[in-house]
Design an enzyme around this catalytic site. Structure first.
Site, short mmCIF file in Angstrom:
data_model
loop_
_atom_site.label_atom_id
_atom_site.label_comp_id
_atom_site.label_asym_id
_atom_site.label_seq_id
_atom_site.Cartn_x
_atom_site.Cartn_y
_atom_site.Cartn_z
N LEU A 78 11.51 13.74 -0.96
CA LEU A 78 11.84 13.40 0.42
C LEU A 78 13.07 12.51 0.55
O LEU A 78 13.52 12.23 1.66
CB LEU A 78 10.64 12.71 1.09
CG LEU A 78 9.39 13.58 1.25
CD1 LEU A 78 8.21 12.73 1.73
CD2 LEU A 78 9.64 14.74 2.22
N SER B 128 -1.04 -0.73 2.81
CA SER B 128 -1.91 -1.33 1.81
C SER B 128 -2.25 -2.77 2.17
O SER B 128 -1.45 -3.47 2.79
CB SER B 128 -1.20 -1.29 0.45
OG SER B 128 -1.86 -2.11 -0.48
N THR C 113 -2.10 -4.97 0.29
CA THR C 113 -1.14 -5.78 -0.46
C THR C 113 -0.27 -6.61 0.48
O THR C 113 0.20 -7.68 0.13
CB THR C 113 -0.21 -4.84 -1.28
OG1 THR C 113 -1.02 -4.04 -2.10
CG2 THR C 113 0.76 -5.62 -2.12
N TYR D 289 6.74 -3.17 -4.94
CA TYR D 289 5.88 -2.14 -4.33
C TYR D 289 5.31 -2.67 -3.01
O TYR D 289 5.44 -2.03 -1.97
CB TYR D 289 4.74 -1.74 -5.28
CG TYR D 289 3.57 -1.14 -4.55
CD1 TYR D 289 2.42 -1.88 -4.32
CD2 TYR D 289 3.64 0.16 -4.04
CE1 TYR D 289 1.36 -1.34 -3.61
CE2 TYR D 289 2.57 0.70 -3.34
CZ TYR D 289 1.44 -0.06 -3.12
OH TYR D 289 0.38 0.47 -2.42
N LYS E 133 5.96 -1.63 1.24
CA LYS E 133 4.96 -1.36 2.28
C LYS E 133 5.22 -2.22 3.51
O LYS E 133 5.14 -1.77 4.65
CB LYS E 133 3.55 -1.61 1.74
CG LYS E 133 3.07 -0.60 0.72
CD LYS E 133 3.06 0.82 1.28
CE LYS E 133 2.63 1.85 0.27
NZ LYS E 133 2.71 3.23 0.77
N ASP F 144 -1.69 -10.71 -9.91
CA ASP F 144 -3.00 -10.44 -9.29
C ASP F 144 -3.37 -11.55 -8.31
O ASP F 144 -3.09 -12.72 -8.57
CB ASP F 144 -4.10 -10.37 -10.35
CG ASP F 144 -4.24 -8.98 -10.93
OD1 ASP F 144 -3.65 -8.04 -10.39
OD2 ASP F 144 -4.94 -8.84 -11.95
C1 WQD Z 1 -8.41 -4.26 -9.39
C2 WQD Z 1 -9.01 -5.46 -10.14
C3 WQD Z 1 -7.51 -6.42 -11.74
C4 WQD Z 1 -7.33 -3.06 -14.47
C5 WQD Z 1 -3.38 -2.29 -6.63
C6 WQD Z 1 -2.36 -2.31 -5.50
C7 WQD Z 1 -2.96 -1.68 -4.27
C8 WQD Z 1 -3.41 -0.31 -4.62
C9 WQD Z 1 -4.47 -0.38 -5.73
C10 WQD Z 1 -1.98 1.60 -4.43
C11 WQD Z 1 -8.01 -6.59 -10.32
C12 WQD Z 1 -8.73 -5.84 -12.43
C13 WQD Z 1 -7.62 -3.88 -13.39
C14 WQD Z 1 -7.82 -3.39 -15.76
C15 WQD Z 1 -8.87 -5.34 -14.82
N1 WQD Z 1 -2.29 0.46 -5.03
N2 WQD Z 1 -8.38 -4.98 -13.58
N3 WQD Z 1 -8.58 -4.53 -15.89
O1 WQD Z 1 -4.32 -4.57 -8.32
O2 WQD Z 1 -6.29 -4.74 -6.69
O3 WQD Z 1 -4.47 -3.10 -6.25
O4 WQD Z 1 -3.84 -0.98 -6.87
O5 WQD Z 1 -2.53 2.21 -3.57
O6 WQD Z 1 -1.97 -1.63 -3.27
O7 WQD Z 1 -2.06 -3.65 -5.21
O8 WQD Z 1 -6.04 -2.70 -8.14
O9 WQD Z 1 -7.38 -1.46 -9.77
O10 WQD Z 1 -5.21 -2.53 -10.54
O11 WQD Z 1 -7.16 -3.96 -10.02
O12 WQD Z 1 -9.57 -6.37 -14.98
O13 WQD Z 1 -7.58 -2.69 -16.78
O14 WQD Z 1 -9.36 -5.04 -11.46
O15 WQD Z 1 -7.15 -7.67 -12.33
O16 WQD Z 1 -8.71 -7.82 -10.22
P1 WQD Z 1 -5.27 -3.91 -7.40
P2 WQD Z 1 -6.41 -2.58 -9.68
#
Ligand code: WQD
Length: 344
Positions: free
Chosen positions: A62, A128, A130, A153, A157, A302
């Site tokens: 796009l 998000s 976020t 990222y 948004k 985080d």
């Molecule tokens: C969730 C929790 C990690 C991996 C991000 C973006 C959000 C959306 C989703 C796009 C956190 C913990 C993670 C691992 C862990 N993105 N974790 N071990 O960071 O909340 O959100 O992804 O749509 O906009 O910000 O999601 O799943 O990465 O993490 O302990 O191997 O799991 O620290 O607390 P997050 P996540």
């Protein structure tokens, strides 16, 4: 009645594909546009297998303005755009910010220019939680201040929401709804579509399912010294099908002209926070499988805890998440097994 035609950008992606299925279930004629940078063309076949209807499919990046122009010239019956297509890896965005700003911002601008040019008035935008950073108050409402983004990222948004706000103000024939997702997880009950990250998963749930399947030695839990129920970080996990259904409601709010403002935004969460350890325990319990993990240092960028105040989405959109953590974990596992055992 002629079917209303809707353009779904990123429609072979995780949330996009689930939304296409729900749109087709409601009788919409769907055009998917996707550059396949983070998904496979085969998803179109799987969508057809689920709904019995093959969506139109156009492969296109796009950021190609002329390509987007040709797309709108070709599909003259479009009534709305649901815009998912964007890069979304938080960590990668820190390493390659220009890639993220160019892709995520230019794509939206090209779409809006054509929507104005070709009289396609309605956009549902994938945003998000976020944008809130670490909220001062929890649960977080839509009126919470948008905090400085933790990553490029997240900043894309925030900027996209501002672009939408300014654009519908300048061109009131356009209207937009931004949906602020919390943490989408799980998969369709057929296990034909789901989250399939390329390479090492960044997100928690695909890492859990790949560990349970034996593809990863163990899960790293990023910190257990947060001020939470068990020290691990808390998020509001929402089933991807609940999320998909919200997009149809938002699109129909615009199509039926019942939006109150030309730019609206809603939290899409369950209203319940779950810690990383609670998610692991739920997965083990519902699937009868161990997940090997070790606690390591916190992950850069985080936040500690966030969950949604869903009042406005419940009362104004008339939408509420229905699926709980157990169904999120069981559907995520069924999908992982189907992918690895070649059942889909
Ligand atoms: C969730 C929790 C990690 C991996 C991000 C973006 C959000 C959306 C989703 C796009 C956190 C913990 C993670 C691992 C862990 N993105 N974790 N071990 O960071 O909340 O959100 O992804 O749509 O906009 O910000 O999601 O799943 O990465 O993490 O302990 O191997 O799991 O620290 O607390 P997050 P996540």
């Amino acid at each position: 009645m002629s079917q209303k035609q809707i353009l779904v950008t990123g429609g072979t992606g995780y949330i996009g594909s689930h939304t296409v299925v729900e749109l087709q279930n409601q009788g919409y004629d769907v055009v998917i546009v996707d550059d396949l940078s983070n998904s496979d063309r085969e998803v179109v076949d799987r969508i057809e297998k689920i709904s019995g209807i093959r969506p139109h499919f156009e492969e296109l990046n796009l950021i190609d303005a002329e390509g987007v122009n040709q797309l709108f010239k070709k599909y003259t019956k479009l009534t709305a755009v649901i815009h998912f297509a964007a890069f979304k890896a938080v960590g990668e965005s820190v390493q390659a910010p220009l890639k993220y700003y160019q892709n995520n911002l230019v794509s939206l601008i090209n779409l809006l220019n054509c929507m104005k040019e070709y009289d396609v008035p309605n956009m549902v935008f994938s945003s998000s939680c976020t944008v809130y950073g670490q909220p001062e108050e929890l649960p977080v409402t839509e009126n919470a201040p948008v905090q400085p983004a933790e990553s490029p990222y997240g900043n894309t948004k925030q900027i996209c929401e501002e672009i939408l706000r300014d654009t519908v103000k300048a061109y009131p024939q356009l209207k937009a709804i931004a949906l602020r997702y919390f943490n989408p997880v799980g998969a369709h009950k057929t296990a034909l579509i789901g989250e399939l990250p390329k390479g090492v998963p960044q997100n928690l749930v695909p890492f859990i399912t790949q560990t349970a399947f034996g593809l990863r030695d163990q899960l790293s839990v990023f910190g257990n010294n947060y001020d939470t129920v068990d020290g691990s970080a808390v998020r509001d996990y929402i089933h991807v099908v609940d999320l998909a259904k919200a997009h149809i409601i938002a699109a129909e709010r615009l199509l039926d002209g019942i939006n109150e403002e030309n730019y609206e935004y809603f939290n899409l969460g369950t209203g319940t926070g779950s810690s990383v350890l609670e998610v692991i325990n739920a997965f083990e319990k519902v699937n009868g499988l161990p997940v090997k993990y070790k606690v390591v240092d916190r992950r850069e960028g985080d936040i500690e805890k966030i969950w949604a105040d869903t009042t406005i989405a419940n009362e104004v959109l008339g939408w509420k998440a229905e699926r709980g953590l157990d169904e999120m974990m069981s559907s995520a596992w069924a999908w992982e097994k189907a992918v690895r055992e070649g059942d889909c």
